[in-house]
Design an enzyme around this catalytic site. Structure first.
Site, short mmCIF file in Angstrom:
data_model
loop_
_atom_site.label_atom_id
_atom_site.label_comp_id
_atom_site.label_asym_id
_atom_site.label_seq_id
_atom_site.Cartn_x
_atom_site.Cartn_y
_atom_site.Cartn_z
N LYS A 1 0.98 -1.03 -0.07
CA LYS A 1 -0.08 0.06 0.12
C LYS A 1 0.75 1.21 0.03
O LYS A 1 0.52 2.30 -0.91
CB LYS A 1 -0.98 0.16 0.99
CG LYS A 1 -2.06 -1.27 1.26
CD LYS A 1 -2.79 -1.15 2.60
CE LYS A 1 -3.62 -2.14 2.56
NZ LYS A 1 -4.55 -2.08 3.81
N GLN B 1 -5.06 0.31 9.31
CA GLN B 1 -4.66 -1.03 9.14
C GLN B 1 -5.55 -2.13 9.67
O GLN B 1 -5.50 -2.09 11.05
CB GLN B 1 -3.25 -1.38 8.85
CG GLN B 1 -2.77 -2.65 8.60
CD GLN B 1 -2.80 -2.69 7.00
OE1 GLN B 1 -3.10 -1.88 6.47
NE2 GLN B 1 -2.74 -4.11 6.72
N ASP C 1 -12.07 4.44 3.52
CA ASP C 1 -12.23 3.09 3.40
C ASP C 1 -13.86 2.96 3.57
O ASP C 1 -14.41 1.61 2.91
CB ASP C 1 -11.74 2.33 4.60
CG ASP C 1 -10.00 2.29 4.53
OD1 ASP C 1 -9.69 1.67 3.71
OD2 ASP C 1 -9.57 2.73 5.53
#
Length: 371
Positions: A130, A174, A197
Site C-alpha cells: 500500500k 490497517q 475506506d
C-alpha cells in the site's frame, strides 16, 4: 466512446440510480477495458452517493487480455485466472496522471494518514505494498505505528489528530486490529469526509434499504466491481452469491451486493455461518467471497463455469510456526470448476489497494473543490 461505471458528486449520501455497465464481448472472449484517464473526465449522470467517476474507453486489441488473465484448458471448458495486479497497475497509472494534474493546478499533493497497530494480526507485505503504491502514484503518506498492547484511547487520539489536520485528506486504519479493541468504534471515529475506506457506511445500516455511501465506496467492494467491469465479465441477469463475515463491521458484502443489484444482478447475501451454505453457493453464476475464513468454500460447492472473486486474505500458521496468507476459497480445488477465478493472495488485494488510492485522490479533490 467513453462510458461511466461510477459517477461522483459532492452530495454526502445517495440513493439515486447508477449508470449501467456498458459491456462488450468479441467472439465470447473476455477483454481488458483499459481507460485512458478516467479521473480527469468530468462525471456524467451523477449518482449522488460519493463514488468516483471511472470512465472507460477501449483502446486495446484482444491480445491485451493476456496482461490480465492466464488462459489454460481443462477437459471440460476454458478457465481464466484473473490477475488483479495488471488491472491495478492500469488504474495506478491513471491515478498518477491525475495526482500530477491536481498538484500542478493547486500546489497540493494528496496525503493519506495510515494507523498501524502491532504486527501480529496483519500482513507486513500487504501494508508495504500500500505504501509503495501511494509513493508510486505521488500520494504522500503519514504512518503512525503503535504497539500491539496499545489502548483504544491511543488509537482514537491518533484519529482525532488526523481528523483535525488540514494537510491530511484521508485516514486509513490497517486491519485487523488487536482483539482487545472495539473495531467498529475505532473505524467510525474517522471523520466522514476523510473516510477513504468507506466505513462510515456502518452508521447508516439502520436506514437501509437502500445501502448508503456517506463517503466513498468501500475499497474491496469497489475493487471487485472494477475487476468484473474492466475484464468485461457480464453482471446483468446473473445469479450472484456474496459471502460476508457475519460481523458488525462487514461492509464488503452489503456494499458489493448493493452495487451488483443496481447493475441488474440477482443477489443473495449470506455469511460464513449461514445454513445450507453449500447449496446456496452451488446456484451462483458469480461468487464473491468476503467471509474472512480460510478455505471455507470447497471445490464441490462451485457451479461449473462460475466466476469466483475471492477477497480473502487469511493468515494461517503451520505446526512449525511459519505463516502464510490464503483465501476463503480452496484455490487449487475450484480452479478445476470455475471458468474465471481470482487467486488469493494475488487477485483482489491489489485492486483494493488501487481503490484506496482512488478514494484518497477523490477525497482530496473534494476538499480542494478541484475537478
Amino acid at each position: 466512446m467513453a462510458t461511466t461505471i461510477f459517477s461522483s458528486s459532492s452530495t454526502a449520501t445517495a440513493t439515486a440510480g447508477l449508470p449501467k455497465f456498458d459491456t462488450i464481448r468479441r467472439s465470447g472472449s473476455v477483454r481488458l477495458r483499459p481507460p485512458p484517464s478516467f479521473l480527469s473526465l468530468k462525471p456524467r449522470n451523477p449518482a449522488g452517493f460519493g463514488a468516483s467517476s471511472i470512465s472507460m474507453q477501449r483502446r486495446s486489441s484482444i491480445s491485451s487480455i493476456t496482461a490480465v488473465a492466464t488462459m489454460s484448458m481443462s477437459t471440460n471448458f476454458p478457465r481464466v485466472k484473473l490477475d488483479g495486479k495488471a488491472v491495478a497497475e492500469e488504474i495506478g497509472d491513471e491515478i498518477t496522471d491525475e495526482v500530477t494534474r491536481m498538484k500542478d493546478a493547486t500546489g497540493v499533493t494528496p496525503m493519506l494518514a495510515v494507523i498501524v497497530v502491532g504486527e501480529k494480526n496483519h500482513s507486513p507485505v500487504h501494508l508495504e505494498n500500500k505504501l509503495q503504491a501511494c509513493e508510486a502514484a505521488g500520494i504522500k503518506t503519514n504512518v503512525v505505528r503503535l504497539s500491539d498492547d496499545s489502548s483504544e484511547e491511543e488509537v482514537l487520539d491518533c484519529i482525532s489528530r488526523f481528523n483535525e489536520e488540514p494537510s491530511v485528506h484521508g485516514i486509513h486504519i490497517q486491519l485487523p486490529l488487536p482483539r482487545h479493541m472495539d473495531t467498529a468504534k475505532i473505524l467510525t471515529a474517522v471523520r466522514v469526509e476523510k473516510d477513504v475506506d468507506g466505513f462510515s457506511s456502518l452508521k447508516t445500516r439502520d436506514e437501509q434499504p437502500p445501502f448508503k455511501f456517506p463517503s466513498v465506496i468501500p475499497c474491496t467492494a469497489k475493487g471487485c466491481m472494477e475487476l468484473l467491469y474492466r475484464c468485461d465479465l457480464r453482471i446483468k441477469g446473473k445469479s450472484v452469491v456474496v459471502i460476508g463475515n457475519g460481523t458488525d463491521t462487514d461492509i464488503v458484502a452489503p456494499a458489493a451486493a448493493y452495487l451488483l443489484q443496481r447493475h441488474g444482478a440477482k443477489v443473495t447475501v449470506v455469511h460464513r455461518g449461514t445454513e445450507n451454505l453449500k447449496e446456496i453457493i452451488k446456484q451462483a453464476d458469480i461468487l464473491i467471497s468476503a467471509a474472512e475464513r480460510a478455505y471455507l468454500v470447497r471445490a464441490r460447492w462451485i457451479k461449473p463455469r462460475a466466476i469466483v472473486i475471492d477477497t480473502g486474505n487469511n493468515m494461517m500458521t503451520s505446526h512449525l510456526g511459519s505463516c502464510q496468507f490464503v483465501g476463503d476459497v480452496c484455490y487449487e480445488e475450484p480452479y478445476e470448476w470455475a471458468s474465471v477465478i481470482t487467486p488469493a493472495p494475488g487477485g483482489v488485494e491489489s485492486m483494493t489497494t488501487a481503490m484506496l488510492l482512488s478514494n484518497t485522490l477523490l477525497i482530496a479533490k473534494r476538499a480542494l473543490k478541484f475537478e
